[in-house]
Design a protein around this motif. Structure first.
Motif, PDB file in Angstrom:
ATOM      1  N   SER A  37     -24.926 -81.217 -21.700  1.00  0.00           N
ATOM      2  CA  SER A  37     -24.355 -82.061 -20.769  1.00  0.00           C
ATOM      3  C   SER A  37     -22.703 -82.093 -20.787  1.00  0.00           C
ATOM      4  N   LEU A  38     -22.231 -81.710 -21.843  1.00  0.00           N
ATOM      5  CA  LEU A  38     -20.632 -81.976 -22.102  1.00  0.00           C
ATOM      6  C   LEU A  38     -19.910 -80.346 -21.912  1.00  0.00           C
ATOM      7  N   ASN A  39     -18.751 -80.476 -21.170  1.00  0.00           N
ATOM      8  CA  ASN A  39     -17.995 -79.201 -21.078  1.00  0.00           C
ATOM      9  C   ASN A  39     -17.189 -79.186 -22.271  1.00  0.00           C
ATOM     10  N   PRO A  40     -17.496 -77.969 -22.880  1.00  0.00           N
ATOM     11  CA  PRO A  40     -16.815 -77.791 -24.340  1.00  0.00           C
ATOM     12  C   PRO A  40     -15.256 -77.660 -24.233  1.00  0.00           C
ATOM     13  N   VAL A  41     -14.724 -77.438 -22.966  1.00  0.00           N
ATOM     14  CA  VAL A  41     -13.249 -77.165 -22.953  1.00  0.00           C
ATOM     15  C   VAL A  41     -12.497 -78.480 -22.495  1.00  0.00           C
ATOM     16  N   LEU A  42     -13.141 -79.336 -22.109  1.00  0.00           N
ATOM     17  CA  LEU A  42     -12.598 -80.618 -21.688  1.00  0.00           C
ATOM     18  C   LEU A  42     -12.633 -81.662 -22.786  1.00  0.00           C
ATOM     19  N   THR A  43     -11.613 -82.493 -23.056  1.00  0.00           N
ATOM     20  CA  THR A  43     -11.752 -83.730 -23.943  1.00  0.00           C
ATOM     21  C   THR A  43     -12.850 -84.739 -23.504  1.00  0.00           C
ATOM     22  N   ILE A  44     -13.121 -85.369 -24.587  1.00  0.00           N
ATOM     23  CA  ILE A  44     -14.146 -86.470 -24.188  1.00  0.00           C
ATOM     24  C   ILE A  44     -13.702 -87.613 -23.050  1.00  0.00           C
ATOM     25  N   GLY A  45     -12.465 -87.730 -23.230  1.00  0.00           N
ATOM     26  CA  GLY A  45     -11.667 -88.623 -22.307  1.00  0.00           C
ATOM     27  C   GLY A  45     -11.721 -88.421 -20.839  1.00  0.00           C
ATOM     28  N   ARG A  46     -11.484 -87.082 -20.607  1.00  0.00           N
ATOM     29  CA  ARG A  46     -11.242 -86.429 -19.403  1.00  0.00           C
ATOM     30  C   ARG A  46     -12.692 -86.533 -18.999  1.00  0.00           C
ATOM     31  N   GLN A  47     -13.694 -86.067 -19.779  1.00  0.00           N
ATOM     32  CA  GLN A  47     -15.067 -85.961 -19.126  1.00  0.00           C
ATOM     33  C   GLN A  47     -15.531 -87.358 -18.689  1.00  0.00           C
ATOM     34  N   LEU A  48     -15.224 -88.517 -19.364  1.00  0.00           N
ATOM     35  CA  LEU A  48     -15.757 -89.989 -18.934  1.00  0.00           C
ATOM     36  C   LEU A  48     -14.799 -90.374 -17.988  1.00  0.00           C
TER      37      LEU A  48
END
Ligand SMILES: Nc1ncnc2c1ncn2[C@@H]1O[C@H](COP(=O)(O)OP(=O)(O)OP(=O)(O)O)[C@@H](O)[C@H]1O
Ligand code: SF4
Ligand SMILES: [Mg+2]
Length: 347
Positions: free
Chosen positions: A103-114
């Protein structure tokens, strides 16, 4: 009764495998009301994950054939144009998968995804979304939520990543949350914190929840109704009290550690985890004819067990309080339960 939030009818999934066609989900029907939590339990390989991936169009193309209906507020997810389904997945439905890395995009920060998830839902400024993102990470028990916003998924432990996925799923206040073993890898304190958070979301937004788990402590704590799945079929469903305290089907009794004495109630308070039922589940490429549970069933006696699929019938008639929030009674696949009335389900 008002229309349920989610109504799954006769869901069937076939998967093409090197060993032939696998009949993984075989006529699953259930509904989830607003603010209701339906727990789905069953042994490994019983088709729980595939059944929810199928609802959301997330099974590999060209491999899976999905039939049936899955109405989300009356709109069929299974026949929706792909673009519309993507939008529904992004906004209306929150998902927590068994493997958080999917579910997580490995190249984006956690903050950006949230932040992207929160802003997709409505008019929220970047700064407000970032504040809300840090708040959510705190609510799912992540240490140093502010610092976590600037980290990448690979910099977090598996349990932390799982909490991030839960925060993303809850971040846009979905009308439906599908959680597949969402808290299994987490310690009990964090688990309780997340269950609290989900319950708050339900109280505030009427979110309906499908919660797949093998943890009966979680089932007892969060579920309104329980769906017991075996060989891709529902063998029993009912309110959490009915299923955990008065299990009707031999398989459910086995999972609750109540076999072989079927004359006694299964549990005095739910055990923490599913018990081991002797034997192994059938391969979906090679399901037995008749009742899918018969090769392992300690009480099979009726000749129909080996030739006919038992229908779902209402059990425990006359008991008060056995109708759940969806208005559905306690049902079990039956001509095998003492209290069941086999003829009822056969029309
Ligand atoms: N992409 C796939 N291709 C072929 N078979 C698959 C695929 N995904 C799942 N299966 C098979 O479908 C069956 C059901 O799998 P599923 O992942 O739904 O089980 P589950 O009930 O979620 O189990 P667990 O509790 O271990 O997560 C299994 O036999 C599995 O091997
Ligand atoms: S139908 Fe027969 S084999 Fe299946 S669970 Fe009931 S008694 Fe057991
Ligand atoms: Mg699974």
């Amino acid at each position: 009764m008002s229309q349920p939030l989610l109504e799954v009818e006769d869901l069937q999934v076939r998967l093409r495998t090197p060993r032939g066609t696998a009949a993984v989900v075989n006529g699953l029907s259930y509904s989830v009301g607003e603010g209701e939590t339906v727990a789905v339990v069953g042994e490994s390989g019983s088709g729980k994950s595939v059944s929810v991936l199928a609802l959301l169009g997330l099974l590999p193309e060209g491999v899976a054939t999905v039939t049936g209906r899955a109405l989300l507020r009356g709109e069929d997810l299974l026949t929706m144009p792909p673009e519309r389904l993507r939008r529904v997945r992004g906004r209306g439905v929150g998902m927590v998968f068994q493997d958080p890395m999917t579910s997580l995009n490995p190249v984006l920060t956690i903050g950006r995804q949230l932040v992207e998830g929160i802003r997709a839902h409505g008019e929220v400024s970047k700064a407000d979304a970032r504040r809300r993102a840090a708040e959510l990470l705190g609510e799912v028990g992540l240490p140093d939520p502010q610092g976590a916003l600037d980290r990448y998924p690979h910099e977090l432990s598996g349990g932390m990543r799982q909490r991030v996925v839960i925060a993303i799923a809850l971040g846009n206040s979905p009308s439906l949350l599908i959680a597949d073993e969402a808290t299994t890898a987490l310690d009990v304190t964090v688990q309780a914190q997340i269950i609290d958070l989900v319950e708050r979301l339900q109280a505030d937004h009427g979110t309906g929840v499908v919660w797949i788990t093998h943890d009966l402590g979680v089932v007892a704590g969060i579920a309104d109704r329980v769906l017991v799945v075996y060989g891709g079929r529902c063998v029993e469903d009912g309110t959490v009290d009915d299923v955990l305290e008065r299990p009707a089907h031999p398989y459910t009794r086995g999972l609750l550690g109540a076999l072989p004495d079927l004359t006694q109630p299964a549990v005095d308070g739910a055990p923490p985890d599913l018990a081991t039922v002797p034997g192994t589940p059938p391969a979906p490429t090679d399901l037995p004819p008749g009742c899918v549970f018969w090769p392992r069933c300690p009480v099979r006696a009726d000749p129909r067990c080996e030739t006919e699929q038992p229908p779902l019938a209402v059990v425990g008639q006359g008991r008060s309080g056995h109708v759940g929030p969806s208005g559905l009674p306690h049902r079990a696949a039956t001509w095998c339960t003492e209290t069941g009335s086999p003829e009822e389900g056969r029309s």
